[in-house]
Design a protein around this motif. Structure first.
Motif, PDB file in Angstrom:
ATOM      1  N   LEU A 130     -17.662 -22.077 -13.286  1.00 18.42           N
ATOM      2  CA  LEU A 130     -17.881 -21.524 -12.221  1.00 18.42           C
ATOM      3  C   LEU A 130     -18.111 -23.228 -11.627  1.00 18.42           C
ATOM      4  N   ALA A 131     -18.159 -23.813 -10.868  1.00 19.94           N
ATOM      5  CA  ALA A 131     -18.395 -24.722 -10.159  1.00 19.94           C
ATOM      6  C   ALA A 131     -19.986 -24.058 -10.053  1.00 19.94           C
ATOM      7  N   LYS A 132     -21.045 -25.604 -10.309  1.00 19.45           N
ATOM      8  CA  LYS A 132     -22.281 -25.346 -10.555  1.00 19.45           C
ATOM      9  C   LYS A 132     -22.392 -25.655  -8.838  1.00 19.45           C
ATOM     10  N   SER A 133     -23.481 -25.149  -8.262  1.00 20.41           N
ATOM     11  CA  SER A 133     -24.099 -25.329  -6.968  1.00 20.41           C
ATOM     12  C   SER A 133     -24.410 -26.434  -6.447  1.00 20.41           C
ATOM     13  N   GLY A 134     -24.773 -26.728  -5.676  1.00 16.19           N
ATOM     14  CA  GLY A 134     -25.553 -28.046  -5.156  1.00 16.19           C
ATOM     15  C   GLY A 134     -24.976 -28.877  -3.508  1.00 16.19           C
ATOM     16  N   THR A 135     -25.745 -29.475  -3.468  1.00 14.20           N
ATOM     17  CA  THR A 135     -25.507 -30.029  -1.703  1.00 14.20           C
ATOM     18  C   THR A 135     -23.378 -30.430  -1.474  1.00 14.20           C
ATOM     19  N   GLY A 136     -23.364 -28.762  -0.823  1.00 11.32           N
ATOM     20  CA  GLY A 136     -22.118 -29.542  -0.479  1.00 11.32           C
ATOM     21  C   GLY A 136     -21.004 -28.671  -1.355  1.00 11.32           C
ATOM     22  N   SER A 137     -20.973 -28.109  -2.509  1.00 17.07           N
ATOM     23  CA  SER A 137     -20.535 -27.706  -3.351  1.00 17.07           C
ATOM     24  C   SER A 137     -19.797 -26.202  -3.233  1.00 17.07           C
ATOM     25  N   GLY A 138     -18.985 -25.257  -3.995  1.00 18.03           N
ATOM     26  CA  GLY A 138     -19.233 -24.456  -4.180  1.00 18.03           C
ATOM     27  C   GLY A 138     -19.091 -23.769  -5.398  1.00 18.03           C
ATOM     28  N   SER A 139     -19.589 -22.336  -5.521  1.00 19.71           N
ATOM     29  CA  SER A 139     -19.134 -21.607  -6.540  1.00 19.71           C
ATOM     30  C   SER A 139     -18.977 -20.182  -6.663  1.00 19.71           C
ATOM     31  N   GLY A 140     -18.672 -19.175  -7.244  1.00 19.52           N
ATOM     32  CA  GLY A 140     -18.418 -18.039  -7.819  1.00 19.52           C
ATOM     33  C   GLY A 140     -16.984 -17.995  -6.548  1.00 19.52           C
ATOM     34  N   GLY A 141     -17.193 -16.242  -6.219  1.00 18.33           N
ATOM     35  CA  GLY A 141     -14.910 -16.255  -5.888  1.00 18.33           C
ATOM     36  C   GLY A 141     -14.575 -16.240  -7.374  1.00 18.33           C
ATOM     37  N   THR A 142     -13.400 -16.498  -6.593  1.00 18.77           N
ATOM     38  CA  THR A 142     -12.241 -16.986  -7.848  1.00 18.77           C
ATOM     39  C   THR A 142     -12.097 -17.563  -8.998  1.00 18.77           C
ATOM     40  N   ALA A 143     -11.644 -18.192  -9.889  1.00 20.17           N
ATOM     41  CA  ALA A 143     -11.882 -18.990 -10.702  1.00 20.17           C
ATOM     42  C   ALA A 143     -11.216 -21.318 -10.027  1.00 20.17           C
ATOM     43  N   THR A 144     -12.094 -21.338 -10.306  1.00 20.81           N
ATOM     44  CA  THR A 144     -11.582 -22.181 -10.185  1.00 20.81           C
ATOM     45  C   THR A 144     -12.133 -24.066 -10.860  1.00 20.81           C
ATOM     46  N   SER A 145     -11.326 -25.025 -10.192  1.00 24.54           N
ATOM     47  CA  SER A 145     -11.407 -26.213 -11.560  1.00 24.54           C
ATOM     48  C   SER A 145     -12.727 -27.300 -11.721  1.00 24.54           C
ATOM     49  N   PRO A 146     -12.735 -27.658 -12.890  1.00 21.84           N
ATOM     50  CA  PRO A 146     -14.417 -28.312 -12.611  1.00 21.84           C
ATOM     51  C   PRO A 146     -15.507 -29.503 -11.866  1.00 21.84           C
ATOM     52  N   GLY A 147     -13.787 -29.762 -11.102  1.00 25.75           N
ATOM     53  CA  GLY A 147     -13.698 -31.278  -9.691  1.00 25.75           C
ATOM     54  C   GLY A 147     -13.403 -30.407  -8.558  1.00 25.75           C
ATOM     55  N   TYR A 148     -13.199 -28.595  -8.064  1.00 26.74           N
ATOM     56  CA  TYR A 148     -12.997 -28.551  -7.132  1.00 26.74           C
ATOM     57  C   TYR A 148     -14.944 -28.534  -6.315  1.00 26.74           C
ATOM     58  N   ALA A 149     -15.513 -28.666  -7.086  1.00 22.20           N
ATOM     59  CA  ALA A 149     -16.731 -28.476  -6.406  1.00 22.20           C
ATOM     60  C   ALA A 149     -17.515 -29.905  -5.336  1.00 22.20           C
ATOM     61  N   ASP A 150     -17.016 -31.033  -6.208  1.00 20.24           N
ATOM     62  CA  ASP A 150     -16.851 -32.458  -5.717  1.00 20.24           C
ATOM     63  C   ASP A 150     -16.109 -32.794  -4.465  1.00 20.24           C
ATOM     64  N   LYS A 151     -14.667 -32.069  -4.833  1.00 22.78           N
ATOM     65  CA  LYS A 151     -14.110 -32.328  -3.731  1.00 22.78           C
ATOM     66  C   LYS A 151     -14.646 -31.372  -1.855  1.00 22.78           C
ATOM     67  N   VAL A 152     -15.137 -30.233  -2.960  1.00 24.93           N
ATOM     68  CA  VAL A 152     -15.743 -29.114  -1.487  1.00 24.93           C
ATOM     69  C   VAL A 152     -16.836 -30.174  -0.733  1.00 24.93           C
ATOM     70  N   ARG A 153     -17.906 -30.625  -1.826  1.00 25.99           N
ATOM     71  CA  ARG A 153     -18.754 -31.540  -1.029  1.00 25.99           C
ATOM     72  C   ARG A 153     -18.402 -32.375   0.069  1.00 25.99           C
ATOM     73  N   ARG A 154     -17.270 -33.404  -0.563  1.00 22.62           N
ATOM     74  CA  ARG A 154     -16.515 -33.943  -0.203  1.00 22.62           C
ATOM     75  C   ARG A 154     -16.474 -34.322   0.974  1.00 22.62           C
ATOM     76  N   VAL A 155     -15.862 -32.846   1.789  1.00 22.51           N
ATOM     77  CA  VAL A 155     -15.569 -32.884   2.727  1.00 22.51           C
ATOM     78  C   VAL A 155     -16.680 -32.089   3.514  1.00 22.51           C
ATOM     79  N   VAL A 156     -17.245 -31.658   3.334  1.00 23.09           N
ATOM     80  CA  VAL A 156     -18.041 -30.067   3.982  1.00 23.09           C
ATOM     81  C   VAL A 156     -19.685 -31.280   4.543  1.00 23.09           C
ATOM     82  N   ARG A 157     -19.903 -32.134   3.408  1.00 20.29           N
ATOM     83  CA  ARG A 157     -20.501 -33.312   3.843  1.00 20.29           C
ATOM     84  C   ARG A 157     -20.912 -33.629   5.026  1.00 20.29           C
TER      85      ARG A 157
END
Length: 332
Positions: free
Chosen positions: A231-258
């Motif tokens: 699972l992706a680690k939580s953090g500012t603009g990160s995503g976690s939980g739900g379906t399986a994600t790749s290790p770099g998906y949280a950074d993608k979400v952070r760069r979009v949401v922040r």
């Protein structure tokens, strides 16, 4: 007081004792006639004889002599009784005339006095009428002033009553507005609480589904302790939980949401978790607050930032996870 009679002209006073004066004059004339008669008889009576010796001188014819002057005959003196009667009657007449003049003067004085008294009475009546008129005018003015004061007081009371009524209406309107605002806030709060409860229930359901899928995947892999992609680690603009994600998906979400986060308040201790459901193409289907930070303003800002990030980025497999959580903290 002699009352003035305007219907009859002024007449001289009527003399009293007319018959008495007439009788008195008749008696006096009778006495006068008696004395005149006896006086004439006394003068016509022949006196007794008297002897006298006369001596006559023979005039000298040679010497002419003037005759002696005639002896003037003295007028007979008036009889004392007739003069007394005439004087008495004249005096009486003068007394009567004086009495009449005095009576006329008294009448004139009384009339003048009466006219003065009537003028004074008329002046007093006019003065009393003027004073009464002044008192009446003063009373009317005072009454008018009292009426004006009463009207002013009534108008003032009416204005005060209108102001109080207006203030009461404003207070009632304010109360109604406050009640409506409170009702609206309560409704919003209830809706928010319900949304949070639904989001929590949805997250719990999704988490249960995720755990079931993970358990199924682990069972199918044949290794009891093996793990998947993680699972992706939580953090500012990160995503976690739900379906399986790749290790770099949280950074993608952070760069979009922040970049979409707009916040100027406090930053310490604020953390909001938002549950997201997306289509495989990244379209944002639902975004709800699953865990509040306790600051509703920050929660709303975080939710708006996620909603502005539609569509969500795709993972390395070309698809967006159907559900995951995003933990947002304000940049400190």
């Amino acid at each position: 007081m002699i009352r003035k009679n305007s219907e009859y002209p002024l007449q001289p006073p009527r003399e009293r004792g007319t018959w008495r004066a007439f009788v008195f004059a008749l008696v006096m004339h009778a006495l006068l006639g008696f004395f005149l008669y006896h006086g004439i008889q006394w003068q016509n009576s022949t006196p007794e004889g008297a002897e006298a010796e006369l001596w006559t001188e023979v005039p000298d014819s040679a010497i002419p002599r003037l005759p002696p002057p005639p002896v003037p005959v003295a007028p007979a003196p008036p009889l004392p009784d007739e003069q007394a009667d005439i004087a008495l009657q004249e005096k009486k007449r003068q007394q009567q005339e004086a009495a009449r003049q005095a009576q006329l003067a008294e009448q004139l004085r009384q009339q003048k006095l009466q006219a003065q008294q009537e003028a004074e009475a008329k002046r007093q009546q006019q003065l009393a009428a003027d004073q009464a008129a002044q008192k009446a005018a003063a009373a009317k003015q005072k009454q008018l002033q009292q009426q004006q004061q009463q009207q002013a007081d009534k108008l003032k009371q009416q204005q005060l009553a209108d102001q109080q009524k207006q203030q009461q209406q404003q207070q009632e309107q304010q109360k109604q507005a406050d009640a409506e605002a409170q009702k609206k806030a309560d409704a919003q709060k209830a809706a928010k609480a319900k949304a949070q409860a639904d989001a929590a229930a949805q997250a719990k359901k999704l988490d249960a589904e995720r755990r079931a899928r993970l358990a199924q995947m682990q069972g199918s892999a044949g290794a009891p302790g093996s793990t998947g992609n993680g699972l992706a680690k939580s953090g500012t603009g990160s995503g976690s939980g739900g379906t399986a994600t790749s290790p770099g998906y949280a950074d993608k979400v952070r760069r979009v949401v922040r970049p979409n986060i707009s916040w100027g308040g406090e930053t310490e201790g604020l953390e909001t978790v938002i549950s997201v459901r997306c289509s495989p193409t990244g379209t944002l289907l639902d975004a709800q607050i699953s865990h509040s930070s306790g600051n509703s303003a920050w929660d709303d800002a975080a939710l708006r930032a996620v909603q502005r990030s539609n569509p969500m980025p795709q993972d390395i497999d070309g698809k967006t996870p159907t559900s995951f959580k995003i933990t947002l903290r304000p940049a400190g």
